[in-house]
Design a protein around this motif. Structure first.
Motif, PDB file in Angstrom:
ATOM      1  N   GLN A 370      15.552  -4.153  67.204  1.00  0.00           N
ATOM      2  CA  GLN A 370      15.591  -4.909  65.953  1.00  0.00           C
ATOM      3  C   GLN A 370      16.765  -4.478  65.077  1.00  0.00           C
ATOM      4  OE1 GLN A 370      11.829  -4.842  63.914  1.00  0.00           O
ATOM      5  NE2 GLN A 370      12.209  -6.861  63.032  1.00  0.00           N
ATOM      6  N   ALA A 371      17.021  -3.169  64.996  1.00  0.00           N
ATOM      7  CA  ALA A 371      18.143  -2.660  64.202  1.00  0.00           C
ATOM      8  C   ALA A 371      19.475  -3.138  64.775  1.00  0.00           C
ATOM      9  CB  ALA A 371      18.106  -1.143  64.154  1.00  0.00           C
ATOM     10  N   ALA A 372      19.606  -3.083  66.099  1.00  0.00           N
ATOM     11  CA  ALA A 372      20.853  -3.510  66.735  1.00  0.00           C
ATOM     12  C   ALA A 372      21.088  -5.002  66.532  1.00  0.00           C
ATOM     13  CB  ALA A 372      20.815  -3.175  68.222  1.00  0.00           C
ATOM     14  N   LEU A 373      20.023  -5.799  66.633  1.00  0.00           N
ATOM     15  CA  LEU A 373      20.170  -7.239  66.437  1.00  0.00           C
ATOM     16  C   LEU A 373      20.590  -7.575  65.009  1.00  0.00           C
ATOM     17  CD1 LEU A 373      17.062  -8.558  68.426  1.00  0.00           C
ATOM     18  CD2 LEU A 373      19.466  -8.837  69.057  1.00  0.00           C
ATOM     19  N   GLY A 374      20.070  -6.798  64.062  1.00  0.00           N
ATOM     20  CA  GLY A 374      20.459  -7.027  62.669  1.00  0.00           C
ATOM     21  C   GLY A 374      21.954  -6.827  62.467  1.00  0.00           C
ATOM     22  N   LEU A 375      22.520  -5.763  63.047  1.00  0.00           N
ATOM     23  CA  LEU A 375      23.958  -5.502  62.929  1.00  0.00           C
ATOM     24  C   LEU A 375      24.773  -6.559  63.664  1.00  0.00           C
ATOM     25  CD1 LEU A 375      23.930  -1.623  63.420  1.00  0.00           C
ATOM     26  CD2 LEU A 375      24.374  -2.861  61.296  1.00  0.00           C
ATOM     27  N   LEU A 376      24.286  -6.966  64.843  1.00  0.00           N
ATOM     28  CA  LEU A 376      24.998  -7.990  65.610  1.00  0.00           C
ATOM     29  C   LEU A 376      24.988  -9.329  64.877  1.00  0.00           C
ATOM     30  CD1 LEU A 376      23.669  -7.093  69.165  1.00  0.00           C
ATOM     31  CD2 LEU A 376      26.059  -6.944  68.410  1.00  0.00           C
ATOM     32  N   GLU A 377      23.882  -9.612  64.162  1.00  0.00           N
ATOM     33  CA  GLU A 377      23.799 -10.861  63.407  1.00  0.00           C
ATOM     34  C   GLU A 377      24.805 -10.856  62.252  1.00  0.00           C
ATOM     35  OE1 GLU A 377      20.337 -13.752  61.543  1.00  0.00           O
ATOM     36  OE2 GLU A 377      20.050 -11.570  61.500  1.00  0.00           O
TER      37      GLU A 377
END
Length: 392
Positions: A370-377
């Motif tokens: 979830q944290a990684a997806l937030g940064l990628l978004e």
């Protein structure tokens, strides 16, 4: 008879400004007189001139300053006696006449705040701004310093330091950025020579009179500077460089420039004084790192460590200091983290995938995904849709 009258009647002012009107000549002579009377950075002199004008302030000093005059200039009463005491020995028409004579023989011009070529960035010094500048060379050069960088450093520079200073100066000159320095041995001289070799604009601010050759070994360099740029000083023609004047000169270098870069400096180098002035004025400050074993880089490392100086390793860093991007600037260091890379590898550009599926495919905990997806978004690499996540 006032100092202005003495200079005019004696002919020194008329020889200096033969084409000026009487009013213009008197105004210029009053400014010249203040360069004789007051030492660089004299805030009392600056406040009086700002409040009353150069001519009236000079007349007040000659007649004897009154407490009301000092208060009207916004100065504390206790500043009156010390100011009068330090100026009194120089209230001599012969000193002013000599300065004007030296200036005429050397071909110097006097630049005042009323002149269109006056560099307005000096006004940031407030009461400590110079009352006038004596210029050897092209006075209009000082009006072209809004886009400029000060390159300063140790007199006893190493070959490494001189090489870096020359590279930075030449590349800045190629990009149309002017270079300001102090014409000293070492870093200053290397920077000036590199700009001259590139055909750019460079200006030297000196601590003695603009007609004084100091250091003696830079006679040719100073002559070249005056032919293609300018050598300028706030001290009267013929004035001797002193330690105090060097320290005060440094504030002008910092004020004139959009940013200051220190290439080499010892732990107690006077160059750190220039850096201090730049910081006080809110000008960007950069420092070039050197070998940790080199005493001539100790001051730069201190600026980087304690004074929020930016690390300068090339011209792109200097251009960034003055708010410009370099076309050949290196790409940003780094990239996606390992977690972001694994999360992205687990996604499809056509089929949305849920958080649990991405976690299973990437082998990471759901919270990390979830944290990684937030940064990628945020970077636009992925996007959230109704059924999950897709590659951006």
């Amino acid at each position: 008879m006032t100092l202005v009258d003495v200079a005019d009647v004696g002919g020194a002012a008329r020889r200096m400004w033969p084409l000026a009107s009487d009013a213009e000549r008197r105004a210029l002579t009053a400014r010249a007189a203040w360069t004789v009377l007051a030492e660089p950075g004299d805030g009392v002199a600056g406040a009086l001139v700002a409040a009353f004008g150069a001519q009236d302030a000079l007349r007040m000093v000659e007649e004897g300053l009154r407490p009301d005059d000092v208060r009207a200039a916004g100065l504390p009463g206790r500043s009156l006696a010390p100011a009068q005491a330090r100026w009194r020995p120089r209230l001599d028409g012969r000193l002013l006449g000599k300065a004007l004579g030296d200036a005429t023989r050397a071909g110097l011009s006097l630049l005042t705040p009323d002149d269109p070529a006056w560099p307005s960035q000096l006004d940031d010094l407030g009461a400590h701004a110079p009352t006038a500048l004596w210029v050897r060379g092209d006075g209009s050069a000082l009006a072209r310093l809004a886009r400029s960088v000060a390159i300063v450093g140790a007199r006893a520079a190493t070959p490494y330091g001189e090489h870096v200073a020359a590279e930075l100066a030449a590349e800045l000159a190629d990009r149309g950025v002017a270079v300001v320095s102090g014409a000293a041995y070492g870093i200053d001289g290397a920077a000036h020579r590199a700009v001259l070799g590139s055909g750019g604009l460079t200006v030297a601010m000196v601590a003695g009179g603009a007609n004084v050759v100091y250091p003696a070994g830079h006679a040719r360099l100073l002559a070249e500077l005056s032919r293609s740029g300018a050598v300028a000083s706030e001290t009267a023609p013929g004035a001797t460089p002193t330690k105090w004047r060097f320290l005060q000169r440094n504030r002008l270098i910092a004020a004139l420039s959009a940013a200051t870069v220190v290439v080499e400096a010892g732990a107690r180098s006077g160059t750190l004084n220039t850096a201090g002035h730049a910081a006080a004025l809110g000008r960007p400050l950069g420092a070039v790192p050197g070998p940790v074993t080199s005493a001539t880089s100790a001051g730069c490392h201190r600026l980087l460590r304690e004074y929020d100086a930016q690390c300068v390793t090339g011209t792109a860093d200097v251009l960034e200091l003055i708010g410009e991007a370099s076309a050949d600037a290196p790409a940003p260091v780094g990239g996606p983290s390992a977690e972001e890379t694994r999360a992205r590898d687990a996604l499809s550009s056509r089929t949305p995938r849920t958080l649990d599926e991405i976690s299973r495919r990437s082998g990471m905990a759901a919270g990390d995904v979830q944290a990684a997806l937030g940064l990628l978004e945020l970077s636009g690499s992925v996007r959230r849709v109704a059924d999950g996540w897709l590659l951006g």
